[in-house]
Design an enzyme around this catalytic site. Structure first.
Site, mmCIF file in Angstrom:
data_model
loop_
_atom_site.group_PDB
_atom_site.id
_atom_site.type_symbol
_atom_site.label_atom_id
_atom_site.label_comp_id
_atom_site.label_asym_id
_atom_site.label_seq_id
_atom_site.Cartn_x
_atom_site.Cartn_y
_atom_site.Cartn_z
ATOM 1 N N TRP A 152 -24.344 20.885 65.921
ATOM 2 C CA TRP A 152 -24.037 19.744 66.776
ATOM 3 C C TRP A 152 -22.909 19.984 67.764
ATOM 4 O O TRP A 152 -22.675 19.169 68.655
ATOM 5 C CB TRP A 152 -23.740 18.498 65.952
ATOM 6 C CG TRP A 152 -22.813 18.643 64.773
ATOM 7 C CD1 TRP A 152 -23.160 18.581 63.465
ATOM 8 C CD2 TRP A 152 -21.385 18.829 64.786
ATOM 9 N NE1 TRP A 152 -22.054 18.716 62.657
ATOM 10 C CE2 TRP A 152 -20.952 18.870 63.448
ATOM 11 C CE3 TRP A 152 -20.427 18.961 65.803
ATOM 12 C CZ2 TRP A 152 -19.610 19.046 63.087
ATOM 13 C CZ3 TRP A 152 -19.093 19.143 65.461
ATOM 14 C CH2 TRP A 152 -18.704 19.178 64.122
ATOM 15 N N LEU A 246 -41.526 35.636 54.105
ATOM 16 C CA LEU A 246 -40.709 36.789 54.498
ATOM 17 C C LEU A 246 -40.371 36.791 55.992
ATOM 18 O O LEU A 246 -40.526 37.793 56.679
ATOM 19 C CB LEU A 246 -41.408 38.099 54.123
ATOM 20 C CG LEU A 246 -41.387 38.461 52.635
ATOM 21 C CD1 LEU A 246 -42.158 39.758 52.399
ATOM 22 C CD2 LEU A 246 -39.961 38.607 52.125
ATOM 23 N N GLU A 252 -25.845 32.210 61.909
ATOM 24 C CA GLU A 252 -24.483 32.131 62.448
ATOM 25 C C GLU A 252 -23.832 30.960 61.720
ATOM 26 O O GLU A 252 -24.130 29.802 61.988
ATOM 27 C CB GLU A 252 -24.537 31.907 63.960
ATOM 28 C CG GLU A 252 -23.261 32.324 64.679
ATOM 29 C CD GLU A 252 -22.178 31.272 64.598
ATOM 30 O OE1 GLU A 252 -21.163 31.534 63.910
ATOM 31 O OE2 GLU A 252 -22.329 30.198 65.184
ATOM 32 N N CYS A 286 -16.811 27.086 65.546
ATOM 33 C CA CYS A 286 -16.987 27.846 64.300
ATOM 34 C C CYS A 286 -16.019 29.015 64.187
ATOM 35 O O CYS A 286 -15.641 29.411 63.082
ATOM 36 C CB CYS A 286 -18.428 28.334 64.179
ATOM 37 S SG CYS A 286 -19.014 29.297 65.583
#
EC number: 1.2.1.8
Length: 490
Positions: A152, A246, A252, A286
């Site tokens: 977000w 798979l 991230e 982040c």
């Protein structure tokens, strides 16, 4: 009546109604205003999007590299033409200041798309001689239909970071934006269609991660999932993607990154870097360097410089270009950040600045939290160990280089790290010992298109941006050619 009415899904080059009447609200976190009612995709909508993507991907992959490159470059031009409009919408939806979204979010996203548009013709195979009569050649082929799941905090930028290499390599992408900030990703889908992208090559499905995200990650005809978000959710996405068929994954994830200030550092520059590493985008990045390590003898002087800079932050209406610090993205996230601040106080950290919700005047209706600095922190405190994803800096003192490297690495995360020093030998010595995927020396935060970004340990799998990320959206086909005779043992 919501300002932007009802927002539909984007499938096969057009807006379409979801299979149910269920919606969720897009909220302006600065005011609490309902911006839009956003439709929730159903499992049947996911199937429609996959079928559309499969059709479109075949058309897209059959185009020449130069044709694909031109279409992506046209999308770049449209993004730049509509920069201010998109930035205003991003500000309303996320609460980020317009002074940020206007100059960063769409600009850097368009840069990444332009970068990969230029790399499309460079996707090449190899020729490997075996003997005079035989050789091997390889082809890099697209994976097929891929999925991007966004966070977000940088909605349109993340959508571009994920779709640019995927599309450049000849894939289709179904993108699920965060439920909290869905609006600009739908605009990106419009732009791709206007630029000439075949229908279905970029579809957008809105809804919850628990439902729509799971349906996508478990779908047997999806070849790759690229996810940005928290580590706990990322592990679930990765498990779902790999156990179902798979799928390849790029993750991230979270971080609790260290910024190490050395004794020889320019303290004013170090303070400026620490501010950007903690309070840019209201602390919702982040890679934030929330653990700031400072030599014990410099701690008081550093605290004074930080307090001086925090006092200069212009908190306010994010639509005002003079504002450089807006609200948090949602009221729920605000409560989470405030709970961490309360925990920091309970565990004995000293509040240097902030430490509370802002409620006076124009702040009363918004999700505003004061820029907060804790000092006298220790490594075992919750605010030092856990990712807060808000405007909360922790200052920690240290004595020796060996000690600070050990403490910096003592975390389950490994997304980013930084060093401030005027000694180039020391800078590289420390950086080479830090367990982090993205590192800065005498800087913080810049992530240009050319720079691969991603984490060590619990902070991620794979990389975004840079040349290497393009290869992650292809698979290698090896072909042996025999020009001579063939001898069978039978």
């Amino acid at each position: 009546m919501a300002r932007f009415g009802t927002q539909k899904l984007y499938i096969d080059g057009a807006y379409v109604d979801a299979g149910s009447d269920a919606t969720f609200e897009a909220i302006n976190p600065a005011t609490g205003e309902v911006l839009a009612h956003v439709q929730r995709a159903t499992e049947a909508d996911v199937e429609k999007a996959v079928e559309s993507a499969e059709r479109g991907q075949k058309v897209w992959a059959a185009m020449t590299a130069m044709q694909r490159s031109r279409i992506l470059r046209r999308a770049v031009d449209i993004l730049r033409e509509r920069n201010d409009e998109l930035a205003q919408l991003e500000t309303l939806d996320t609460g980020k200041s317009y002074s940020e979204t206007r100059y960063v979010d769409i600009v850097t996203g368009a840069d990444v798309l332009e970068y990969y548009a230029g790399l499309v013709p460079a996707i090449e195979g190899e020729q490997i001689p075996l003997r005079e009569s035989s050789f091997v050649y390889t082809r890099r082929e697209p994976l097929g239909v891929t999925v991007g799941i966004g966070a977000w905090n940088y909605p349109i930028q993340i959508a571009l970071w994920k779709s640019a290499p995927a599309l450049a390599a000849g894939n289709a992408m179904i993108f699920k934006p965060s439920e909290v900030t869905s609006l600009t990703t739908l605009k990106l889908a419009e732009i791709y269609t206007e630029a000439g992208l075949p229908n279905g090559v970029f579809n957008v499905l809105t809804g919850s991660g628990r439902e729509v995200g799971t349906w996508l990650t478990e779908h047997p005809r999806i070849e790759k999932v690229s996810f940005t978000g928290g580590t706990t959710t990322g592990k679930k996405v990765m498990a779902s993607a790999s156990s179902s068929s798979l799928k390849e994954v790029t993750m991230e994830l979270g971080g609790k990154s260290p910024l190490i200030i050395c004794a020889d550092a320019d303290l004013d520059k170090a303070a400026d870097i620490a501010m950007m590493a903690n309070f840019y985008s209201s602390g919702q990045v982040c890679t934030n360097g929330t653990r700031v390590f400072i030599p014990a003898e410099m701690k008081a002087a550093f605290e004074a410089k930080i307090a001086e800079r925090v006092a200069r932050i212009r908190v306010g209406n994010p639509e005002d270009e003079n504002t450089n610090f807006g609200p948090l993205v949602s009221f729920a996230h605000m409560e989470n950040v405030l709970s961490y601040i309360a925990k920091g106080k309970e565990e004995g950290a000293r509040v240097l600045c902030g430490g509370e919700r802002l409620t006076e005047g124009e702040f009363a209706k918004g999700a505003f939290v004061a820029p907060t600095v804790f000092t006298d922190c220790s490594d075992d405190m919750t605010i030092v160990k856990e990712e807060i994803f808000g405007p909360v800096m922790s200052i920690l003192s240290y004595e020796t280089e060996e000690e600070v490297i050990r403490r910096a690495n003592d975390t389950e995360y490994g997304l980013a790290a930084g060093v401030c020093t005027n000694d180039i030998t020391r800078a590289h010595r420390i950086i080479h010992k830090l367990e982090a995927g993205i590192c800065w020396i005498n800087a913080w935060g810049e992530s240009p298109a050319e720079m691969p970004v991603g984490g060590y340990k619990q902070s991620g799998v794979g990389r975004e941006n840079g040349v290497s990320s393009l290869a992650q959206y292809t698979r290698i086909k090896s072909v042996q050619v025999e020009l001579g005779g063939y001898n069978s043992v039978f």
